[in-house]
Scaffold this motif. Sequence first.
Motif, PDB file in Angstrom:
ATOM      1  N   LEU A   1       4.777  14.754  58.826  1.00  0.00           N
ATOM      2  CA  LEU A   1       4.723  13.296  58.915  1.00  0.00           C
ATOM      3  C   LEU A   1       6.150  12.762  59.048  1.00  0.00           C
ATOM      4  O   LEU A   1       7.017  13.088  58.236  1.00  0.00           O
ATOM      5  CB  LEU A   1       4.067  12.772  57.645  1.00  0.00           C
TER       6      LEU A   1
ATOM      7  N   TYR B   1      10.444  15.513  51.028  1.00  0.00           N
ATOM      8  CA  TYR B   1      11.182  14.461  51.689  1.00  0.00           C
ATOM      9  C   TYR B   1      12.338  14.003  50.799  1.00  0.00           C
ATOM     10  O   TYR B   1      12.235  14.020  49.573  1.00  0.00           O
ATOM     11  CB  TYR B   1      10.274  13.249  51.965  1.00  0.00           C
TER      12      TYR B   1
ATOM     13  N   SER C   1       4.859  19.175  51.476  1.00  0.00           N
ATOM     14  CA  SER C   1       6.041  18.755  52.227  1.00  0.00           C
ATOM     15  C   SER C   1       7.019  18.108  51.274  1.00  0.00           C
ATOM     16  O   SER C   1       6.613  17.482  50.277  1.00  0.00           O
ATOM     17  CB  SER C   1       5.653  17.740  53.311  1.00  0.00           C
TER      18      SER C   1
ATOM     19  N   LEU D   1      10.864  13.369  47.237  1.00  0.00           N
ATOM     20  CA  LEU D   1       9.420  13.182  47.196  1.00  0.00           C
ATOM     21  C   LEU D   1       8.709  14.433  47.677  1.00  0.00           C
ATOM     22  O   LEU D   1       9.074  15.026  48.691  1.00  0.00           O
ATOM     23  CB  LEU D   1       9.016  12.009  48.095  1.00  0.00           C
TER      24      LEU D   1
ATOM     25  N   LEU E   1      16.079   9.946  46.086  1.00  0.00           N
ATOM     26  CA  LEU E   1      14.754  10.194  45.543  1.00  0.00           C
ATOM     27  C   LEU E   1      14.131  11.324  46.356  1.00  0.00           C
ATOM     28  O   LEU E   1      14.068  11.245  47.585  1.00  0.00           O
ATOM     29  CB  LEU E   1      13.900   8.928  45.641  1.00  0.00           C
TER      30      LEU E   1
ATOM     31  N   LEU F   1       5.879   1.322  55.295  1.00  0.00           N
ATOM     32  CA  LEU F   1       6.387   2.448  56.068  1.00  0.00           C
ATOM     33  C   LEU F   1       5.352   2.874  57.096  1.00  0.00           C
ATOM     34  O   LEU F   1       4.192   3.135  56.742  1.00  0.00           O
ATOM     35  CB  LEU F   1       6.692   3.628  55.144  1.00  0.00           C
TER      36      LEU F   1
ATOM     37  N   GLN G   1      16.266   3.469  52.901  1.00  0.00           N
ATOM     38  CA  GLN G   1      15.859   4.259  54.066  1.00  0.00           C
ATOM     39  C   GLN G   1      14.421   4.734  53.913  1.00  0.00           C
ATOM     40  O   GLN G   1      13.880   4.765  52.803  1.00  0.00           O
ATOM     41  CB  GLN G   1      16.771   5.482  54.218  1.00  0.00           C
ATOM     42  N   GLY G   2      13.825   5.136  55.028  1.00  0.00           N
ATOM     43  CA  GLY G   2      12.523   5.773  54.946  1.00  0.00           C
ATOM     44  C   GLY G   2      12.675   7.219  54.518  1.00  0.00           C
ATOM     45  O   GLY G   2      13.774   7.778  54.567  1.00  0.00           O
ATOM     46  N   PRO G   3      11.597   7.839  54.065  1.00  0.00           N
ATOM     47  CA  PRO G   3      11.665   9.248  53.683  1.00  0.00           C
ATOM     48  C   PRO G   3      12.071  10.124  54.874  1.00  0.00           C
ATOM     49  O   PRO G   3      11.535   9.967  55.967  1.00  0.00           O
ATOM     50  CB  PRO G   3      10.237   9.554  53.218  1.00  0.00           C
TER      51      PRO G   3
ATOM     52  N   PHE H   1      12.197  13.924  56.385  1.00  0.00           N
ATOM     53  CA  PHE H   1      11.506  15.193  56.259  1.00  0.00           C
ATOM     54  C   PHE H   1      12.497  16.328  56.038  1.00  0.00           C
ATOM     55  O   PHE H   1      13.413  16.519  56.846  1.00  0.00           O
ATOM     56  CB  PHE H   1      10.670  15.427  57.505  1.00  0.00           C
TER      57      PHE H   1
ATOM     58  N   PHE I   1       8.556   9.388  59.277  1.00  0.00           N
ATOM     59  CA  PHE I   1       8.537   7.998  58.840  1.00  0.00           C
ATOM     60  C   PHE I   1       9.570   7.149  59.553  1.00  0.00           C
ATOM     61  O   PHE I   1      10.637   7.622  59.930  1.00  0.00           O
ATOM     62  CB  PHE I   1       8.830   7.921  57.334  1.00  0.00           C
ATOM     63  N   GLY I   2       9.250   5.871  59.699  1.00  0.00           N
ATOM     64  CA  GLY I   2      10.246   4.887  60.055  1.00  0.00           C
ATOM     65  C   GLY I   2      11.025   4.464  58.815  1.00  0.00           C
ATOM     66  O   GLY I   2      10.751   4.922  57.712  1.00  0.00           O
ATOM     67  N   LYS I   3      11.989   3.572  59.022  1.00  0.00           N
ATOM     68  CA  LYS I   3      12.813   3.116  57.906  1.00  0.00           C
ATOM     69  C   LYS I   3      12.090   2.152  56.992  1.00  0.00           C
ATOM     70  O   LYS I   3      12.504   1.928  55.865  1.00  0.00           O
ATOM     71  CB  LYS I   3      14.083   2.442  58.439  1.00  0.00           C
TER      72      LYS I   3
ATOM     73  N   PHE J   1       1.588  11.395  47.918  1.00  0.00           N
ATOM     74  CA  PHE J   1       2.915  11.596  47.362  1.00  0.00           C
ATOM     75  C   PHE J   1       2.887  11.663  45.842  1.00  0.00           C
ATOM     76  O   PHE J   1       2.090  10.988  45.186  1.00  0.00           O
ATOM     77  CB  PHE J   1       3.848  10.456  47.784  1.00  0.00           C
ATOM     78  N   GLY J   2       3.797  12.475  45.318  1.00  0.00           N
ATOM     79  CA  GLY J   2       4.084  12.439  43.897  1.00  0.00           C
ATOM     80  C   GLY J   2       4.999  11.268  43.586  1.00  0.00           C
ATOM     81  O   GLY J   2       5.432  10.538  44.492  1.00  0.00           O
TER      82      GLY J   2
ATOM     83  N   GLN K   1      14.641  10.603  50.202  1.00  0.00           N
ATOM     84  CA  GLN K   1      14.694   9.179  50.504  1.00  0.00           C
ATOM     85  C   GLN K   1      15.928   8.557  49.861  1.00  0.00           C
ATOM     86  O   GLN K   1      15.989   8.408  48.639  1.00  0.00           O
ATOM     87  CB  GLN K   1      13.433   8.455  50.047  1.00  0.00           C
TER      88      GLN K   1
ATOM     89  N   GLN L   1       8.247  21.759  55.278  1.00  0.00           N
ATOM     90  CA  GLN L   1       6.823  21.773  54.952  1.00  0.00           C
ATOM     91  C   GLN L   1       6.358  23.212  54.807  1.00  0.00           C
ATOM     92  O   GLN L   1       6.796  24.083  55.555  1.00  0.00           O
ATOM     93  CB  GLN L   1       6.023  21.075  56.042  1.00  0.00           C
TER      94      GLN L   1
ATOM     95  N   SER M   1       6.811   5.622  44.587  1.00  0.00           N
ATOM     96  CA  SER M   1       6.583   6.487  45.738  1.00  0.00           C
ATOM     97  C   SER M   1       5.637   5.805  46.733  1.00  0.00           C
ATOM     98  O   SER M   1       4.912   4.883  46.374  1.00  0.00           O
ATOM     99  CB  SER M   1       6.024   7.830  45.280  1.00  0.00           C
ATOM    100  N   PRO M   2       5.631   6.251  47.983  1.00  0.00           N
ATOM    101  CA  PRO M   2       4.748   5.642  48.988  1.00  0.00           C
ATOM    102  C   PRO M   2       3.268   5.864  48.672  1.00  0.00           C
ATOM    103  O   PRO M   2       2.874   6.917  48.188  1.00  0.00           O
ATOM    104  CB  PRO M   2       5.138   6.376  50.279  1.00  0.00           C
TER     105      PRO M   2
ATOM    106  N   TYR N   1       2.019   3.246  55.002  1.00  0.00           N
ATOM    107  CA  TYR N   1       2.218   3.414  53.573  1.00  0.00           C
ATOM    108  C   TYR N   1       2.882   2.158  53.016  1.00  0.00           C
ATOM    109  O   TYR N   1       3.691   1.515  53.681  1.00  0.00           O
ATOM    110  CB  TYR N   1       3.116   4.616  53.279  1.00  0.00           C
TER     111      TYR N   1
ATOM    112  N   TYR O   1      -0.886  12.153  53.788  1.00  0.00           N
ATOM    113  CA  TYR O   1      -0.180  12.831  52.707  1.00  0.00           C
ATOM    114  C   TYR O   1      -0.313  12.016  51.426  1.00  0.00           C
ATOM    115  O   TYR O   1      -0.230  10.785  51.457  1.00  0.00           O
ATOM    116  CB  TYR O   1       1.302  12.955  53.044  1.00  0.00           C
TER     117      TYR O   1
END
Lengths: 110, 115
Positions: free
Chosen positions: A98, B35, B33, B90, B88, A88, B41-43, B45, A100-102, B106-107, B37, B48, A43-44, A36, B104
């Motif tokens: 799913l 998330y 799902s 998501l 954030l 990502l 950082q990454g999202p 989880f 995710f990494g950082k 995302f919104g 964030q 879901q 957003s991603p 992503y 996925y």
Amino acid sequence: QKEVEQNSGPLSVPEGAIASLNCTYSDRVSQSFFWYRQYSGKSPELIMSIYSNGDKEDGRFTAQLNKASQYVSLLIRDSQPSDSATYLCAVYKAGTALIFGKGTTLSVSS
Amino acid sequence: ETGVTQSPTHLIKTRGQQVTLRCSSQSGHNTVSWYQQALGQGPQFIFQYYREEENGRGNFPPRFSGLQFPNYSSELNVNALELDDSALYLCASSLLEERANYGYTFGSGTRLTVV
């Protein structure tokens, strides 16, 4: 060990160069792999998916998967300033979601 | 084909309050799902839902709860807000078929600030 690991960067490349982004994952039963792109404050956005070993190409993007090494990468050819974003890596296995990494921050200079 | 929509886009709440975030899935998707964030950082989880049942949860306390409705829209509820809940949020929808997932969507997210 984190489930999905990426070098946070920043990775800096000049315009026109190849950017190489790497990701490792811990769970061998992972099935699907995604890259992503996320611009700051947005957003991603899905740019690549790969499900089997080998390479998958889509325009300037190539995803590479090596399940034996639990490694997935993304190559961006002819990098453009508009490619500057956070990338990502995300991994999916059945019965979960799913993960995710950082993210790796890419900066392409003109 | 409509995408994933989230509301509200921004929200400011006081510590200890409760908040409800909403999401409408992309047409044809059966899984939603959520998330969280944080900056840089990454999202992460949260949970879901698949066909209105929770079918996965991340490492979040019970004060994070959710619902999925028959039209596949969803809510995320957070009780007893803490300052660290500022992030954030998501929502993502996907099509889950025979244990395969095709990515996925995302919104645009809800930016929650807890003061």
